[in-house]
Structures are given as C-alpha cells and as structure tokens.
Design a protein around this motif. Structure first.
Motif, PDB file in Angstrom:
ATOM      1  N   GLU A  27      31.121  45.245  31.876  1.00 58.30           N
ATOM      2  CA  GLU A  27      31.424  45.746  33.224  1.00 58.30           C
ATOM      3  C   GLU A  27      31.148  47.248  33.328  1.00 58.30           C
ATOM      4  O   GLU A  27      30.576  47.723  34.320  1.00 58.30           O
ATOM      5  CB  GLU A  27      32.886  45.431  33.585  1.00 58.30           C
ATOM      6  CG  GLU A  27      33.243  45.941  34.966  1.00 58.30           C
ATOM      7  CD  GLU A  27      34.326  45.125  35.660  1.00 58.30           C
ATOM      8  OE1 GLU A  27      34.735  44.076  35.133  1.00 58.30           O
ATOM      9  OE2 GLU A  27      34.745  45.558  36.742  1.00 58.30           O
ATOM     10  N   ALA A  34      31.631  32.302  33.037  1.00 60.31           N
ATOM     11  CA  ALA A  34      32.504  32.623  34.170  1.00 60.31           C
ATOM     12  C   ALA A  34      32.772  34.122  34.231  1.00 60.31           C
ATOM     13  O   ALA A  34      32.823  34.719  35.320  1.00 60.31           O
ATOM     14  CB  ALA A  34      33.806  31.843  34.046  1.00 60.31           C
ATOM     15  N   VAL A  35      32.917  34.749  33.061  1.00 58.68           N
ATOM     16  CA  VAL A  35      33.194  36.198  33.025  1.00 58.68           C
ATOM     17  C   VAL A  35      31.997  36.971  33.572  1.00 58.68           C
ATOM     18  O   VAL A  35      32.142  37.918  34.356  1.00 58.68           O
ATOM     19  CB  VAL A  35      33.523  36.635  31.569  1.00 58.68           C
ATOM     20  CG1 VAL A  35      33.567  38.143  31.441  1.00 58.68           C
ATOM     21  CG2 VAL A  35      34.820  36.006  31.110  1.00 58.68           C
ATOM     22  N   LEU A  86      29.727  35.890  35.715  1.00 59.18           N
ATOM     23  CA  LEU A  86      29.599  35.693  37.170  1.00 59.18           C
ATOM     24  C   LEU A  86      30.688  36.460  37.924  1.00 59.18           C
ATOM     25  O   LEU A  86      30.426  37.056  38.977  1.00 59.18           O
ATOM     26  CB  LEU A  86      29.642  34.195  37.510  1.00 59.18           C
ATOM     27  CG  LEU A  86      28.498  33.375  36.887  1.00 59.18           C
ATOM     28  CD1 LEU A  86      28.589  31.903  37.270  1.00 59.18           C
ATOM     29  CD2 LEU A  86      27.118  33.933  37.285  1.00 59.18           C
ATOM     30  N   GLN A  87      31.886  36.482  37.357  1.00 60.99           N
ATOM     31  CA  GLN A  87      32.975  37.232  38.023  1.00 60.99           C
ATOM     32  C   GLN A  87      32.673  38.731  38.017  1.00 60.99           C
ATOM     33  O   GLN A  87      32.977  39.444  38.974  1.00 60.99           O
ATOM     34  CB  GLN A  87      34.305  36.995  37.293  1.00 60.99           C
ATOM     35  CG  GLN A  87      34.936  35.646  37.605  1.00 60.99           C
ATOM     36  CD  GLN A  87      35.918  35.211  36.517  1.00 60.99           C
ATOM     37  OE1 GLN A  87      36.307  36.015  35.666  1.00 60.99           O
ATOM     38  NE2 GLN A  87      36.295  33.934  36.527  1.00 60.99           N
ATOM     39  N   THR A  88      32.063  39.192  36.924  1.00 63.84           N
ATOM     40  CA  THR A  88      31.732  40.626  36.843  1.00 63.84           C
ATOM     41  C   THR A  88      30.686  40.975  37.900  1.00 63.84           C
ATOM     42  O   THR A  88      30.797  41.991  38.602  1.00 63.84           O
ATOM     43  CB  THR A  88      31.228  40.986  35.423  1.00 63.84           C
ATOM     44  OG1 THR A  88      32.181  40.523  34.482  1.00 63.84           O
ATOM     45  CG2 THR A  88      31.030  42.467  35.248  1.00 63.84           C
ATOM     46  N   ASP A 108      30.273  39.501  40.690  1.00 65.19           N
ATOM     47  CA  ASP A 108      30.978  39.439  41.984  1.00 65.19           C
ATOM     48  C   ASP A 108      31.778  40.704  42.243  1.00 65.19           C
ATOM     49  O   ASP A 108      31.717  41.294  43.322  1.00 65.19           O
ATOM     50  CB  ASP A 108      31.987  38.279  41.948  1.00 65.19           C
ATOM     51  CG  ASP A 108      31.404  37.033  42.567  1.00 65.19           C
ATOM     52  OD1 ASP A 108      30.217  37.080  42.944  1.00 65.19           O
ATOM     53  OD2 ASP A 108      32.134  36.027  42.663  1.00 65.19           O
ATOM     54  N   ARG A 109      32.542  41.112  41.218  1.00 64.63           N
ATOM     55  CA  ARG A 109      33.398  42.301  41.371  1.00 64.63           C
ATOM     56  C   ARG A 109      32.580  43.537  41.701  1.00 64.63           C
ATOM     57  O   ARG A 109      32.991  44.392  42.468  1.00 64.63           O
ATOM     58  CB  ARG A 109      34.164  42.551  40.070  1.00 64.63           C
ATOM     59  CG  ARG A 109      35.607  42.105  40.124  1.00 64.63           C
ATOM     60  CD  ARG A 109      36.448  42.729  39.042  1.00 64.63           C
ATOM     61  NE  ARG A 109      35.908  42.617  37.717  1.00 64.63           N
ATOM     62  CZ  ARG A 109      35.982  41.532  36.943  1.00 64.63           C
ATOM     63  NH1 ARG A 109      36.583  40.447  37.389  1.00 64.63           N
ATOM     64  NH2 ARG A 109      35.464  41.518  35.735  1.00 64.63           N
TER      65      ARG A 109
END
Ligand SMILES: C[S@@+](CC[C@H](N)C(=O)[O-])C[C@H]1O[C@@H](n2cnc3c(N)ncnc32)[C@H](O)[C@@H]1O
Length: 237
Positions: A129, A199-200, A202-204, A206-207
């Motif tokens: 991130e 998932a991590v 893709l979430q990163t 997104d964030r």
C-alpha cells in the motif's frame, strides 16, 4: 519485508548477472510482450517513470515506442547496467537516477505512466500500500504493476486435478519454506518474496482509487499463485 535488506540485495554479482539469470525464461518473455501491449495506450512522447528500473530491461521498448523515460532505482550497480543499455541505444530520450520507491523526488502527477515490475512481491501488505500510494502520487493517469497473488483455495479446487495439484504444491512448498526458515533461525534474514492475498490486492486498489483498466495473466504458478500485470487508472480521491 524489510526495505533496508532489499535495498542492498541487488549489488555486485546479483546486479551484473541479473539479466543472464532471468532473460531466457518464459516468464520474462511473457512479461516483455504484455508490457509492450499495456504501453500501447500511451502516445508517442508520453512520459514514463520505471521504478525500480533495475538493469533497464524495457529501455529498448520505450525507445522503440518514442516514450520519454525516467528510470529510478536504489541500487547503483543495477543503474550501471541500465546505463550501459542507454549508451547502446542511440537517441533514447531518458535519464537514470538513484531513488527510493517510497520517496520519489518528483512532483504529484509528473508522469503520464508509472511502471513497477517485479517489486511489489518483495514487500508485505503494508509495503504494497505504501509503495502503490507513492506511485499513484507521481502518476497523472496510468500505473502498470506486476503482482503475484495466492489463488483462493475454493477457486483452485474448482479447477480439477491441476487445481488440486497446485493446492497440494502450495502446502508442500510452504512446509519446505518453514523448514528452511527453521534451519536459518540464527542467520541474518535474506529478502524473500511475499505472495499477496488476492482480496488484499483488490482492496488496496480500491482504497487508493486505482481502477483496473487491464489485467493480464503472466503465469499460473505451480504453487497455487497467479502472476498478473495490471494497468491501473488513477481516479479522483
Ligand atoms: C527484482 S528487481 C526488478 C527490477 C526491474 N523492474 C525488472 O523487472 O527487472 C528489484 C529491484 O528493486 C530495487 N530496489 C530495492 N529496494 C528499492 C527501493 N526501496 N527503492 C527503489 N528500488 C529498490 C533493486 O535494486 C532491484 O533493482
């Protein structure tokens, strides 16, 4: 991953032998042709930051496409190899400079596109991130990054015998790694790759408001991982 250990890992023989050890592999060739494809959205004259540029494996491609390139890396030895390539490419519009990917000495939105290949699996989820945030900052629109992630178990097991084989391999290799770590317990830690959870990743994205514009599979790893190249578009926060 410890950024400090990674920053000194590519020196001496690790730098001079870098291309020769990797260049003939299927993975290397697949990356080359996918990067070529992903760069097609950029017009001639667009500015590109390649970080870490390493030995400058894509310099010839940037030259061919008429892109203006800045290469940055923390290793002087890797940059020296890249400089030899620049010298051989008459008229390449580019420069190479030392820099830490976490602290890029350029203004916000400075480049049309920022590339980061074969780096993001050397860092953990926090590092992923942190680095993506910095790459996003200096990009005007595009990011091209490579990331290997673990295929979720239920997806692997849906893919018949081959999926099951990869699932079994993942556990076997995980166990082997654990044993190796146990033996090296008292030795200083060498940098080691980190397979992110899908998932991590893709979430990163997104964030950080990074939208997937293109996602290209480089290889299915026998250890139940998939290695992808993404072209991302920076959206407003
Ligand atoms: C596996 S190589 C990838 C190089 C190139 N992108 C490629 O695809 O061949 C990893 C590179 O990351 C560089 N590196 C390690 N830590 C860094 C940091 N904090 N900032 C910038 N570069 C770094 C190393 O010097 C090395 O050149």
């Amino acid at each position: 991953m410890d950024f400090q250990a990674l920053s000194i890992a590519y020196t001496g023989a690790a730098a001079t032998g870098y291309d020769a050890r990797r260049a003939p592999s299927q993975k290397w060739l697949a990356e080359d042709s996918i990067v070529r494809e992903l760069l097609r959205v950029l017009p001639v004259g667009a500015s590109v930051l390649d970080v870490p540029v390493g030995t400058g494996r894509f310099l010839e491609l940037y030259h061919e496409r008429g892109l203006k390139v800045t290469g940055r890396d923390i290793s002087p030895d890797m940059l020296n190899s890249a400089r030899e390539k620049i010298a051989a490419l008459n008229g390449l519009d580019g420069s190479l400079e030392l820099a830490d990917v976490r602290n890029i000495p350029d203004a916000d939105g400075h480049y049309d596109c920022v590339l980061c290949i074969r780096f993001l699996n050397w860092v953990d989820a926090g590092g992923l991130e942190e680095v993506l945030r910095e790459l996003r900052r200096v990009s005007k629109r595009y990011l091209i990054v490579s990331i290997r992630h673990n295929v979720p178990t239920h997806d692997l097991l849906r893919h018949g015998p081959n999926g099951f084989r990869r699932f079994a391999m993942r556990h076997l290799l995980g166990f082997r790694r654990w044993l190796r770590d146990l033996r090296k317990f008292r030795q200083p830690k060498a940098p080691r790759t980190n397979e992110h959870q899908k998932a991590v990743v893709l979430q990163t994205f997104d964030r950080l408001r990074l939208r997937i514009d293109s996602q290209q599979l480089v290889e299915h790893g026998r250890d139940g991982t998939d290695f992808y190249l993404y072209r991302l578009i920076k959206e407003e926060l």
